[in-house]
Design a protein around this motif. Structure first.
Motif, PDB file in Angstrom:
ATOM      1  N   ALA A 177       1.962   7.226  -1.866  1.00 29.13           N
ATOM      2  CA  ALA A 177       2.402   5.773  -1.790  1.00 29.13           C
ATOM      3  C   ALA A 177       1.534   5.074  -0.730  1.00 29.13           C
ATOM      4  O   ALA A 177       1.102   3.966  -0.977  1.00 29.13           O
ATOM      5  CB  ALA A 177       3.800   5.552  -1.506  1.00 29.13           C
ATOM      6  N   CYS A 178       1.203   5.893   0.225  1.00 26.04           N
ATOM      7  CA  CYS A 178       0.698   5.248   1.469  1.00 26.04           C
ATOM      8  C   CYS A 178      -0.834   5.155   0.851  1.00 26.04           C
ATOM      9  O   CYS A 178      -1.560   4.091   1.340  1.00 26.04           O
ATOM     10  CB  CYS A 178       0.812   5.982   2.805  1.00 26.04           C
ATOM     11  N   SER A 179      -1.487   5.910   0.314  1.00 25.29           N
ATOM     12  CA  SER A 179      -2.686   6.037  -0.085  1.00 25.29           C
ATOM     13  C   SER A 179      -3.079   4.762  -1.031  1.00 25.29           C
ATOM     14  O   SER A 179      -4.064   4.484  -0.841  1.00 25.29           O
ATOM     15  CB  SER A 179      -3.023   7.217  -0.746  1.00 25.29           C
ATOM     16  N   ILE A 180      -1.891   4.688  -1.930  1.00 25.51           N
ATOM     17  CA  ILE A 180      -2.192   3.469  -2.864  1.00 25.51           C
ATOM     18  C   ILE A 180      -2.063   2.229  -2.396  1.00 25.51           C
ATOM     19  O   ILE A 180      -3.009   1.285  -2.470  1.00 25.51           O
ATOM     20  CB  ILE A 180      -1.010   3.659  -3.638  1.00 25.51           C
ATOM     21  N   VAL A 181      -1.400   1.978  -1.097  1.00 21.55           N
ATOM     22  CA  VAL A 181      -1.467   0.762  -0.362  1.00 21.55           C
ATOM     23  C   VAL A 181      -2.676   0.586   0.360  1.00 21.55           C
ATOM     24  O   VAL A 181      -3.453  -0.393   0.406  1.00 21.55           O
ATOM     25  CB  VAL A 181      -0.335   0.894   0.465  1.00 21.55           C
ATOM     26  N   LYS A 205      -2.812  -2.009   5.157  1.00 22.32           N
ATOM     27  CA  LYS A 205      -2.342  -1.084   6.001  1.00 22.32           C
ATOM     28  C   LYS A 205      -1.098  -0.180   6.076  1.00 22.32           C
ATOM     29  O   LYS A 205       0.011  -1.168   5.831  1.00 22.32           O
ATOM     30  CB  LYS A 205      -2.869  -1.367   7.485  1.00 22.32           C
ATOM     31  N   CYS A 206      -1.043   1.038   5.767  1.00 23.74           N
ATOM     32  CA  CYS A 206       0.262   1.733   5.639  1.00 23.74           C
ATOM     33  C   CYS A 206       1.021   1.572   6.865  1.00 23.74           C
ATOM     34  O   CYS A 206       2.418   1.361   6.729  1.00 23.74           O
ATOM     35  CB  CYS A 206      -0.004   3.151   5.241  1.00 23.74           C
ATOM     36  N   SER A 207       0.598   1.197   7.978  1.00 24.39           N
ATOM     37  CA  SER A 207       1.189   1.236   9.116  1.00 24.39           C
ATOM     38  C   SER A 207       1.985  -0.224   9.351  1.00 24.39           C
ATOM     39  O   SER A 207       2.959  -0.402  10.142  1.00 24.39           O
ATOM     40  CB  SER A 207       0.356   1.649  10.422  1.00 24.39           C
ATOM     41  N   ASP A 208       1.336  -1.175   8.368  1.00 22.08           N
ATOM     42  CA  ASP A 208       2.028  -2.427   8.465  1.00 22.08           C
ATOM     43  C   ASP A 208       3.106  -2.444   7.310  1.00 22.08           C
ATOM     44  O   ASP A 208       3.793  -3.563   7.380  1.00 22.08           O
ATOM     45  CB  ASP A 208       1.149  -3.698   8.143  1.00 22.08           C
TER      46      ASP A 208
END
Length: 557
Positions: free
Chosen positions: A296-300, A306-309
């Motif tokens: 999911a993070c990689s798709i974002v 940014k996954c951190s956002d």
């Protein structure tokens, strides 16, 4: 009943306002009995423009708003559908926090053959009254209606596919297709379960619209990609064009060796017919939940974010129980085949394995009984009418919470996708401030859930819950208030600085501002409030709140 603040007499202007005052206030004062029939005669719906409420309607007092709702429901009970619709559409504009309005409008629209409008109203009702027994029933009916709508859409889209080529697609849309199994047969069901989790996570992204799972699956079945072939990078553009989604994922599952899992995925631009990013993770099968978050993070990230956002809800682990995940995935297969009783058994099995598995609970609630498939529209309407709030109580059917735990975001994977909540971060259950949620490192992190009490200048008091999301110094979210006749639920806007918290709660025409001194390391706030607009304008008081670990403004009182 306690008021949030002391109520001052209001001067009614215009002929309609005067008539309402005479027929509403006088009976209350003189007899203590409210006459909804008389109210229905006074508020002549034929004389009101349903598209633009008159000034008199827009400035109704709280009691007059209640009377308007009760009048509309009474008209429905008497079989006057047209009059009821006109009255309730007026009530929707001036009394948005009343959940009897979308409930009965949904019934009326179904009677009139307006299925899409009925779905929208009932989705709104479910969001406002999520944990009631009636809401549980409506969610099952919604599933049937959504599937009918998806089937019609799929047939129409396929028939007109040639005309869709070259038509621009919205940038912020994505369809997450099931992961194709390339490994052992045991992994077969997991592709749908994995996709459902990713759909839920992406639906937490505020500016991203995620295609509903039902709509996607029905389309895949129609174009014969719903079973063995599934979606690959070559067929993804066609799926995107048919669903009007710019981005489409195509992924696979494989067990490289015993008890290990590899997940590969790609995001395809359906408009330009090209792959814009690939994702691949592998690890222990029993750590499937970590692998899902990585995908999911990689798709974002491949979508330029940014996954951190991402908000905190994006990173919440759905379940760590592999048996629960397997049962949930099997339930989805039965669900898509319209084997609803078998699906319910599997979702219940998943909950037995992990009682905190919210997606499984949402799926169980939303899955109809197989016998419901035999019901006609008129039978569905009749069944729902029998359990609706009566006209005498409809005026007080005010949502105690704009959202409840599982009813919004988590239902998205099974029933309405992101459409149920308008996409993304509108779902409650945690914000995302500071460095982990899109906030600025210069601003204190106040994202999350706050609970406390309020007291007005007349000594009235009650409870209050804020569910705050944060981006830098800006705050948004939802609020629930107990004991107030002016606000029960509302939306939040505001700011946070190193020294001060400013929050405004808005509910229709009512608006209250809350202010409190604030320091970085505190989990308690104490401040004052005042009403800036609405029936309680000018009233003041104080409040005290504490940050909690519980999820969202899911309050019951």
């Amino acid at each position: 009943m306690n008021r949030f603040f002391h109520q001052r007499p209001k001067v009614l202007s215009g002929m309609i306002g005067t008539l309402i005052y005479c027929l509403v206030v006088f009976p209350i004062v003189n007899t203590g009995v409210f006459n909804t029939k008389a109210m229905a005669q006074v508020i002549d719906t034929d004389a009101l423009d349903a598209e633009a409420p008159s000034k008199e309607i827009a400035t109704l007092s709280k009691d007059e708003k209640k009377a308007l709702v009760e009048s509309g429901v009474a008209q429905y009970e008497q079989g006057n559908w047209i009059e009821a619709r006109q009255t309730l559409e007026q009530a929707r504009e001036v009394f948005p926090e009343n959940f009897a309005v979308p409930y009965y409008l949904g019934l009326i629209y179904l009677k009139e053959g307006q299925r899409s409008a009925a779905i929208a109203e009932w989705q709104h009702y479910v969001a406002m009254d999520p944990e009631s027994e009636n809401s549980m029933k409506i969610r099952k009916s919604l599933t049937l209606l959504l599937r009918e709508q998806a089937e019609e859409y799929a047939r129409r889209a396929i028939a007109n596919e040639a005309t869709l080529t070259g038509v621009p697609l919205a940038e912020n849309t994505i369809a997450v297709t099931p992961f194709k199994n390339l490994g052992s047969a045991d992994l077969g069901p997991l592709g749908k379960g994995m996709a459902a989790m990713v759909i839920h996570d992406l639906s937490q992204v505020g500016d991203l619209q995620v295609v509903e799972r039902i709509k996607l699956q029905v389309l895949l079945d129609e174009i014969k990609l719903g079973e063995s072939n599934l979606v690959e990078t070559q067929t993804a553009p066609q799926v995107g064009r048919l669903l009007r989604a710019r981005n489409v994922t195509a992924g696979t599952l494989a067990d490289l060796e015993k008890e290990n899992l590899q997940i590969a995925s790609a995001v395809v631009d359906a408009e330009d017919d090209k792959t814009i990013g690939t994702q691949e993770v592998q690890g222990e099968l029993k750590k499937f939940y970590d692998l899902e978050k990585d995908i999911a993070c990689s798709i974002v990230e491949d979508l330029g974010k940014k996954c951190s956002d991402m908000p905190k809800a994006f990173g919440k682990v759905h379940t760590e129980s592999l048996p629960a995940f397997v049962a949930f995935s099997q339930g989805l297969e039965h669900f898509d085949a319209e084997e609803y009783d078998a699906a319910r058994d599997k979702f219940q099995e998943a909950l037995d394995e992990d009682p905190d598995f919210d997606l499984a609970r949402a799926a169980l609630i939303a899955t109809p009984y197989s016998a419901m498939m035999l019901m006609s529209t008129s039978q569905l309407v009749s069944s729902a009418s029998a359990t609706g709030v009566s006209s005498g109580a409809a005026g007080g059917a005010v949502a105690a919470s704009a959202a409840g735990g599982i009813s919004l975001g988590t239902t998205a994977a099974i029933v309405g996708g992101a459409a149920l909540i308008g996409g993304g971060a509108a779902a409650l259950g945690g914000g995302g401030g500071g460095d982990d949620g899109g906030g600025s490192s210069d601003a204190p992190d106040v994202a999350g859930n706050w609970r406390g009490t309020w007291t007005d200048s007349d000594g009235n008091s009650g409870d209050i819950v804020l569910s705050i999301e944060q981006s830098g110094t800006s705050l948004t979210g939802n609020a629930a208030v107990n004991g107030s006749e002016c606000i029960s639920t509302g939306t939040i806007s505001g700011t946070i600085s190193d020294t001060t918290l400013n929050v405004t709660i808005t509910s229709g025409t009512d608006r209250a501002s809350f202010r409190a001194p604030f320091s970085e390391n505190t989990s308690d706030i104490n401040g004052t409030f005042d009403f800036e607009a609405g029936a309680c304008a000018g009233d003041t008081g104080s409040f005290s709140m504490t940050q909690t670990e519980t999820g969202g403004a899911d309050v019951s009182w």
